[in-house]
Design an enzyme around this catalytic site. Structure first.
Site, short mmCIF file in Angstrom:
data_model
loop_
_atom_site.label_atom_id
_atom_site.label_comp_id
_atom_site.label_asym_id
_atom_site.label_seq_id
_atom_site.Cartn_x
_atom_site.Cartn_y
_atom_site.Cartn_z
N ASP A 104 0.77 -1.13 0.02
CA ASP A 104 0.04 0.10 -0.17
C ASP A 104 1.02 1.23 -0.06
O ASP A 104 2.13 1.08 0.50
CB ASP A 104 -0.70 0.17 1.41
CG ASP A 104 -1.97 -1.00 1.27
OD1 ASP A 104 -2.15 -1.53 0.19
OD2 ASP A 104 -2.22 -1.53 2.23
N1 URA Z 1 -1.28 -6.07 3.81
C1 URA Z 1 -1.74 -4.82 3.80
O1 URA Z 1 -2.80 -4.39 4.39
N2 URA Z 1 -1.12 -3.73 3.21
C2 URA Z 1 -0.02 -3.90 2.60
O2 URA Z 1 0.68 -3.07 2.19
C3 URA Z 1 0.54 -5.19 2.73
C4 URA Z 1 -0.21 -6.34 3.24
#
Ligand code: URA
Length: 240
Positions: A104
């Site tokens: 993310d």
């Molecule tokens: N899980 C998440 O919620 N975000 C990420 O960036 C990676 C795994």
């Protein structure tokens, strides 16, 4: 072996007609000798390149570890927002070096990028998903109940998350190891047990561990041992 003009186009030096002109004008040296035939066959795995007097790294295979900072999208390109590719030299995108999976925008830590599309695909394919470990800071205390809930798997609105390992390493901080890689997976798993993730940092992806000496925003090429281990994760031979 491949044609000199094709090699130069793939490296992002210019369009086919631009590089052909450049070669004919004597702007390119291969192994220290000027080559004026754009169609000349060259061995891209061993030949050295100079373009307009400057050495150019001609390798077409790259495996990169990036310490992702917050604020960048994990995407090859985006019209509006900066992406992780902005941290690498332009030639890397030109030769097809791509992130393997996604973090993310606000997640930090280990991101692996490779030019090997088959390796990328295999490391993400559901049958072979590799373990990923994250450090998650949350908005409240973590307890044995959370550990147990992760261990049996969690029912989320659109899928059942497989059992995952949660280890409490601080009052509000856990190390989570997941096998799958669904969208917002870790954040959603915590949400399902009543905790919001306030910071998420990836420490490992399959056999690959984030190099602790690599500052945020920096990258390096993988070592031979790291490459071999990732190919083993994907059950592939390391290409020669
Ligand atoms: N899980 C998440 O919620 N975000 C990420 O960036 C990676 C795994």
């Amino acid at each position: 072996m491949l044609r000199l003009d094709r090699w130069l186009v793939t490296l992002g030096v210019g369009s086919r007609s631009e590089v052909q002109k450049l070669v004919r004008r004597g702007g390119v040296k291969v192994n220290g000798t000027t080559v004026t035939d754009p169609g000349k066959q060259v061995d891209e795995s061993t030949a050295s390149l100079q373009v307009q007097g400057q050495p150019l790294d001609g390798r077409l295979t790259r495996h990169v570890m990036l310490h992702k900072p917050a604020g960048l999208l994990t995407a090859a390109r985006d019209k509006k927002q900066p992406t992780v590719m902005d941290l690498l030299p332009e030639a890397y995108a030109a030769i097809g070096c791509m992130p393997v999976g996604r973090l993310d925008k606000d997640t930090t830590g280990l991101l692996f990028l490779t030019t090997d599309g088959e390796l990328n695909h295999r490391l993400l394919s559901p049958g072979r998903h590799v373990d990923k470990t994250y450090r998650a800071e949350t908005d409240g205390a973590l307890t044995q109940e959370h550990v147990d809930a992760f261990a049996v798997g969690l029912h989320l609105s659109d899928f059942d998350a497989q059992p995952a390992k949660l280890e409490i390493i601080g009052p509000d901080t856990g190390l989570v190891t997941v096998h799958e890689g669904k969208f917002h997976q870790v954040k959603r798993m915590f949400s399902a047990v009543g905790r919001e993730v306030t910071a998420l940092h990836r420490l490992s992806f399959g056999s690959l561990r984030l190099d602790e000496t690599l500052p945020e925003g920096e990258w390096r090429e993988l070592t031979e041992d790291e490459i071999a281990a990732l190919y083993a994760d994907a059950q592939m031979e390391v290409p020669t």
